[in-house]
Design a protein around this motif. Structure first.
Motif, PDB file in Angstrom:
ATOM      1  N   TYR A   1       0.854  -1.182   0.000  1.00 43.49           N
ATOM      2  CA  TYR A   1       0.000   0.000   0.000  1.00 43.49           C
ATOM      3  C   TYR A   1       0.888   1.229   0.000  1.00 43.49           C
ATOM      4  CZ  TYR A   1      -3.995  -2.950   1.097  1.00 43.49           C
ATOM      5  OH  TYR A   1      -4.984  -3.887   1.036  1.00 43.49           O
TER       6      TYR A   1
ATOM      7  N   CYS B   1      -5.698   5.467  -0.870  1.00 38.61           N
ATOM      8  CA  CYS B   1      -6.806   4.557  -0.548  1.00 38.61           C
ATOM      9  C   CYS B   1      -8.010   5.313   0.016  1.00 38.61           C
ATOM     10  CB  CYS B   1      -6.312   3.546   0.477  1.00 38.61           C
ATOM     11  SG  CYS B   1      -7.629   2.493   1.100  1.00 38.61           S
ATOM     12  N   PHE B   2      -9.183   5.037  -0.525  1.00 41.33           N
ATOM     13  CA  PHE B   2     -10.400   5.633   0.040  1.00 41.33           C
ATOM     14  C   PHE B   2     -11.323   4.559   0.596  1.00 41.33           C
ATOM     15  CE2 PHE B   2     -10.974   5.145  -4.515  1.00 41.33           C
ATOM     16  CZ  PHE B   2     -12.223   4.563  -4.649  1.00 41.33           C
TER      17      PHE B   2
ATOM     18  N   CYS C   1     -12.483   1.541  -0.513  1.00 38.71           N
ATOM     19  CA  CYS C   1     -13.596   1.012  -1.299  1.00 38.71           C
ATOM     20  C   CYS C   1     -13.777  -0.478  -1.055  1.00 38.71           C
ATOM     21  CB  CYS C   1     -13.369   1.270  -2.784  1.00 38.71           C
ATOM     22  SG  CYS C   1     -12.090   0.227  -3.523  1.00 38.71           S
ATOM     23  N   ASP C   2     -12.794  -1.128  -0.426  1.00 36.69           N
ATOM     24  CA  ASP C   2     -12.845  -2.559  -0.090  1.00 36.69           C
ATOM     25  C   ASP C   2     -12.566  -3.492  -1.269  1.00 36.69           C
ATOM     26  OD1 ASP C   2     -13.308  -2.066   2.532  1.00 36.69           O
ATOM     27  OD2 ASP C   2     -15.372  -2.779   2.585  1.00 36.69           O
ATOM     28  N   ASN C   3     -12.231  -2.957  -2.426  1.00 28.70           N
ATOM     29  CA  ASN C   3     -12.024  -3.847  -3.570  1.00 28.70           C
ATOM     30  C   ASN C   3     -10.888  -4.839  -3.348  1.00 28.70           C
ATOM     31  OD1 ASN C   3     -14.102  -2.773  -4.967  1.00 28.70           O
ATOM     32  ND2 ASN C   3     -12.881  -1.833  -6.593  1.00 28.70           N
ATOM     33  N   CYS C   4      -9.758  -4.366  -2.848  1.00 29.92           N
ATOM     34  CA  CYS C   4      -8.614  -5.272  -2.655  1.00 29.92           C
ATOM     35  C   CYS C   4      -8.989  -6.372  -1.667  1.00 29.92           C
ATOM     36  CB  CYS C   4      -7.386  -4.503  -2.174  1.00 29.92           C
ATOM     37  SG  CYS C   4      -7.705  -3.452  -0.752  1.00 29.92           S
TER      38      CYS C   4
ATOM     39  N   PHE D   1      -5.887  -0.892   5.356  1.00 32.20           N
ATOM     40  CA  PHE D   1      -5.683  -2.346   5.236  1.00 32.20           C
ATOM     41  C   PHE D   1      -4.211  -2.705   5.418  1.00 32.20           C
ATOM     42  CE2 PHE D   1      -9.207  -0.842   2.813  1.00 32.20           C
ATOM     43  CZ  PHE D   1     -10.203  -1.770   3.029  1.00 32.20           C
TER      44      PHE D   1
ATOM     45  N   CYS E   1      -7.484  -2.064  -7.761  1.00 34.75           N
ATOM     46  CA  CYS E   1      -7.582  -0.847  -6.945  1.00 34.75           C
ATOM     47  C   CYS E   1      -7.890   0.313  -7.898  1.00 34.75           C
ATOM     48  CB  CYS E   1      -6.273  -0.572  -6.207  1.00 34.75           C
ATOM     49  SG  CYS E   1      -6.284   1.059  -5.437  1.00 34.75           S
ATOM     50  N   PRO E   2      -9.017   0.993  -7.731  1.00 35.19           N
ATOM     51  CA  PRO E   2      -9.371   2.065  -8.678  1.00 35.19           C
ATOM     52  C   PRO E   2      -8.345   3.193  -8.719  1.00 35.19           C
ATOM     53  CG  PRO E   2     -11.218   1.565  -7.204  1.00 35.19           C
ATOM     54  CD  PRO E   2     -10.034   0.820  -6.688  1.00 35.19           C
ATOM     55  N   CYS E   3      -7.788   3.521  -7.560  1.00 31.72           N
ATOM     56  CA  CYS E   3      -7.052   4.786  -7.490  1.00 31.72           C
ATOM     57  C   CYS E   3      -5.530   4.637  -7.494  1.00 31.72           C
ATOM     58  CB  CYS E   3      -7.504   5.553  -6.252  1.00 31.72           C
ATOM     59  SG  CYS E   3      -7.032   4.764  -4.731  1.00 31.72           S
TER      60      CYS E   3
ATOM     61  N   ALA F   1      -3.506   2.864  -5.429  1.00 34.11           N
ATOM     62  CA  ALA F   1      -2.884   2.942  -4.100  1.00 34.11           C
ATOM     63  C   ALA F   1      -2.130   1.664  -3.726  1.00 34.11           C
ATOM     64  CB  ALA F   1      -3.948   3.243  -3.049  1.00 34.11           C
ATOM     65  N   ILE F   2      -2.037   0.721  -4.684  1.00 32.36           N
ATOM     66  CA  ILE F   2      -1.269  -0.508  -4.425  1.00 32.36           C
ATOM     67  C   ILE F   2      -0.243  -0.656  -5.544  1.00 32.36           C
ATOM     68  CG2 ILE F   2      -1.386  -3.024  -4.152  1.00 32.36           C
ATOM     69  CD1 ILE F   2      -4.357  -2.674  -3.387  1.00 32.36           C
TER      70      ILE F   2
HETATM   71  S1  SF4 Z   1      -8.690  -1.271  -3.666  1.00 35.65           S
HETATM   72 FE1  SF4 Z   1      -7.415   0.541  -3.386  1.00 35.65          FE
HETATM   73  S2  SF4 Z   1      -8.809   2.153  -2.718  1.00 35.65           S
HETATM   74 FE2  SF4 Z   1      -9.892   0.222  -2.530  1.00 35.65          FE
HETATM   75  S3  SF4 Z   1      -9.539  -0.392  -0.411  1.00 35.65           S
HETATM   76 FE3  SF4 Z   1      -7.939  -1.364  -1.606  1.00 35.65          FE
HETATM   77  S4  SF4 Z   1      -6.197   0.077  -1.574  1.00 35.65           S
HETATM   78 FE4  SF4 Z   1      -8.020   1.161  -0.892  1.00 35.65          FE
END
Ligand code: SF4
Ligand code: FAD
Ligand code: SF4
Ligand code: SF4
Length: 541
Positions: A29, A488-489, A491-494, A512, A529-531, A533-534
């Motif tokens: 992250y 990271c905002f 979104c819980d996708n990861c 996370f 991850c949309p933005c 951040a990973i």
């Molecule tokens: S996918 Fe990206 S923005 Fe979404 S929770 Fe995970 S690190 Fe954060």
């Protein structure tokens, strides 16, 4: 908090059906620098304050914003918003309306009477700020919040510099400026008006100051030699705009010609229209494409009936007329005379050819370096004389309110360090969250909100504000258009897509963590991850 314009995947689902069995890289992250933050000359943490605005917590958003910029209601009106030019959302549909949300927060703060927190400690040091324009006010604000005593000395009868004596009221209502200036002074900043500083070293000595920040702006109008008959009326733009603040409005006549191609020329022509001129004509020696004025201001002026005469220079003025010469651009884009002349009717001619800095207060100060009429400063905003710092229009840089505010902040940080005998170390810079780092398909369409404007008839007959602000619904919507680039905002996708349950959720606001004992390094989290951040980083074997 859920982000309304991003798709959140169900736990255990994945758009990319890929798993790794041999880990050659691992996900990490990270926080990247959003391009909007990077582009703001005032150094605002835009993404940070938009995040609070998204949840409707406007006071926290305003407090985050004003850590960097004490004039958000002003800036939300006059800043040319380079942040929006850099905004990644611009590559998706249209940039986030950062400037209009900033104005909304600034206006909310005025409406609700939010104040700045006073300094927690007093340093016992005193700093002289010369000039109460945006740069001086910003420096004073930051220095005071750091616990220093600050006195601002200004030559004028009211604070604000060019925000008051240049920018017309129809772009910046004075009650907005007054409210934001008063809030800075309420911190305990002393303001002395009609107090011109003639010699900076004497002023520092006489007042027992430990350091000084100079921000005297650029107020001397540049002149062009134009032969003129005895009754010709030639004025300069800053003088005309300045007199708009006084009791006696400038007498410009029915046909006003403005000479120049910058924003100031447009402000004078639009002011002339509002004062009742039947004709306001801008004469500029190059073409519209080469005009230094911003395109949206040219559009607004044209809408209001301001006329433009491109590729022309003024050769002479007589009573009631001017003579112009037609120009052509040569191969390098420079205007060349043609010998073709034309006579136009004009009751007055206003020169808007730029401004020079009055550096007389620096006469006799050793060690200064002055080039092209401005004072050189180091990366710490200090002039060649120890303890004398400078910023805003009087140093080499772009001349805008926002740059001035940014200089004031930067100088304050260095002055604070200098007073403590230390050096200010800027925060570590993260990698830029450029558009290619995002997975933009996760974000739903959301067109930009158009700001309402005053009806045209009132625009040409009154000094009422032209651009209106957003209401709360629109401001909230606009803040939620932010993609949270590079950070990271939640979104819980990861968390949802990891096939090996290697993502551990730490709770609201805590983000996370990866459990590397389970992670196979498939990279699905990074891809979804949309933005951005990973990042996947190579394993070290
Ligand atoms: S996918 Fe990206 S923005 Fe979404 S929770 Fe995970 S690190 Fe954060
Ligand atoms: C007509 C016009 C329109 C503009 N519109 C915009 C815009 O829409 N957006 C934008 O971003 N920028 C705009 N600008 C540019 C912007 O106003 C300036 O870049 C900005 O105000 C510079 O800030 P400053 O603090 O350096 O100086 P200033 O704002 O010029 O303030 C300097 C202050 O120092 C005081 N002072 C001067 N000499 C002394 C002395 N010897 N002792 C004590 N006090 C002194 C002056 O009285 C003044 O109050 C505009 C400029 C003009 C002229
Ligand atoms: S000050 Fe200007 S550049 Fe900075 S956030 Fe506001 S509008 Fe954008
Ligand atoms: S989408 Fe948001 S974080 Fe990204 S550049 Fe635009 S305002 Fe900044």
């Amino acid at each position: 908090m859920e982000h309304p314009f991003a798709i959140t995947l169900d736990v255990g689902s994945s758009l990319v059906n890929q798993t790794g069995s041999w880990r050659t890289s691992r996900p990490v992250y990270l926080d990247r620098l959003p391009p909007c933050n990077h582009a703001c000359p005032a150094g605002e943490n835009i993404q940070g304050w938009l995040f609070h605005a998204e949840s409707g917590d406007y006071e926290t958003a305003w407090r985050e914003l004003s850590k960097d910029n004490p004039l958000p209601a002003v800036m939300g009106r006059v800043c040319y918003h380079p942040c929006e030019t850099a905004c990644n959302r611009g590559q998706l549909d249209a940039a986030v309306g950062i400037n209009s949300v900033e104005r909304f927060l600034g206006d909310e703060a005025i409406k609700r009477g939010w104040r700045f927190a006073p300094p927690e400690t007093e340093s016992g040091k005193r700093v002289l700020v010369v000039g109460a324009g945006p740069s001086g006010l910003s420096a004073a604000y930051h220095l005071r919040r750091m616990g220093h005593r600050v006195a601002i000395h200004d030559a004028g009868p009211a604070a604000g510099g060019m925000m008051r004596f240049g920018i017309p009221k129809y772009r910046l209502p004075r009650e907005v400026l007054d409210a934001e200036v008063a809030r800075i002074l309420d911190l305990g900043v002393e303001l002395r008006l009609n107090a011109k500083v003639d010699n900076i070293l004497e002023a520092v000595k006489a007042g027992g100051f430990d350091a000084a920040f100079l921000a005297v702006g650029a107020h001397i109008a540049k002149r062009a030699y134009i032969p003129a008959g005895a009754a010709a009326k030639i004025l300069d733009a800053v003088q005309v705009l300045r007199s708009m603040e006084g009791e006696e409005k400038p007498l410009l006549g029915r046909r006003v010609v403005v000479y120049g191609g910058g924003n100031t020329a447009l402000d004078v022509a639009r002011t002339a229209k509002r004062l009742g001129a039947t004709e306001a004509l801008i004469v500029y020696r190059r073409t519209r494409e080469r005009m230094p004025a911003h395109d949206f201001e040219v559009e607004e002026a044209l809408e209001e009936g301001v006329l433009m005469k491109w590729l022309s220079t003024i050769k002479r003025m007589d009573e009631g007329t001017i003579t112009v010469e037609k120009m052509v651009l040569d191969a390098s884009g420079f205007p060349q005379p043609t010998g073709e002349f034309e006579t136009l009717e004009a009751d007055s001619l206003v020169l808007a050819l730029g401004q020079d800095v009055d550096l007389s207060l620096l006469e006799g100060v050793p060690g200064l370096e002055i080039a092209n009429g401005v004072v050189k400063v180091g990366p710490n905003m200090m002039t060649g004389y120890a303890g004398i710092f400078a910023g805003g229009d009087m140093v080499p840089s772009e001349r805008t309110v926002t740059v001035g505010v940014g200089h004031g902040k930067k100088a304050a940080r260095h002055i604070d360090a200098w007073l403590r005998g230390a050096a200010y170390a800027p925060a570590e810079r993260y990698e830029l969250a450029s558009f290619d780092k995002l997975n933009a398909w996760y974000y739903a369409d959301a067109p930009k909100t158009i700001r309402p404007v005053l009806e045209l008839a009132r625009r040409t007959s009154t000094f009422e504000e032209v651009q209106h602000g957003l209401d709360e619904t629109n401001a909230l919507y606009e803040a939620r258009r932010c993609l949270s680039c590079g950070n990271c905002f939640e979104c819980d996708n990861c968390y949802g897509v990891c096939p090996d349950n290697a993502v551990i959720k730490l709770g609201a606001g805590e983000r996370f963590r990866f459990n590397y004992d389970y992670c196979k390094g498939c990279g699905v989290c990074a891809q979804e991850c949309p933005c951005g951040a990973i990042a996947m980083v190579p394993e070290e074997f």
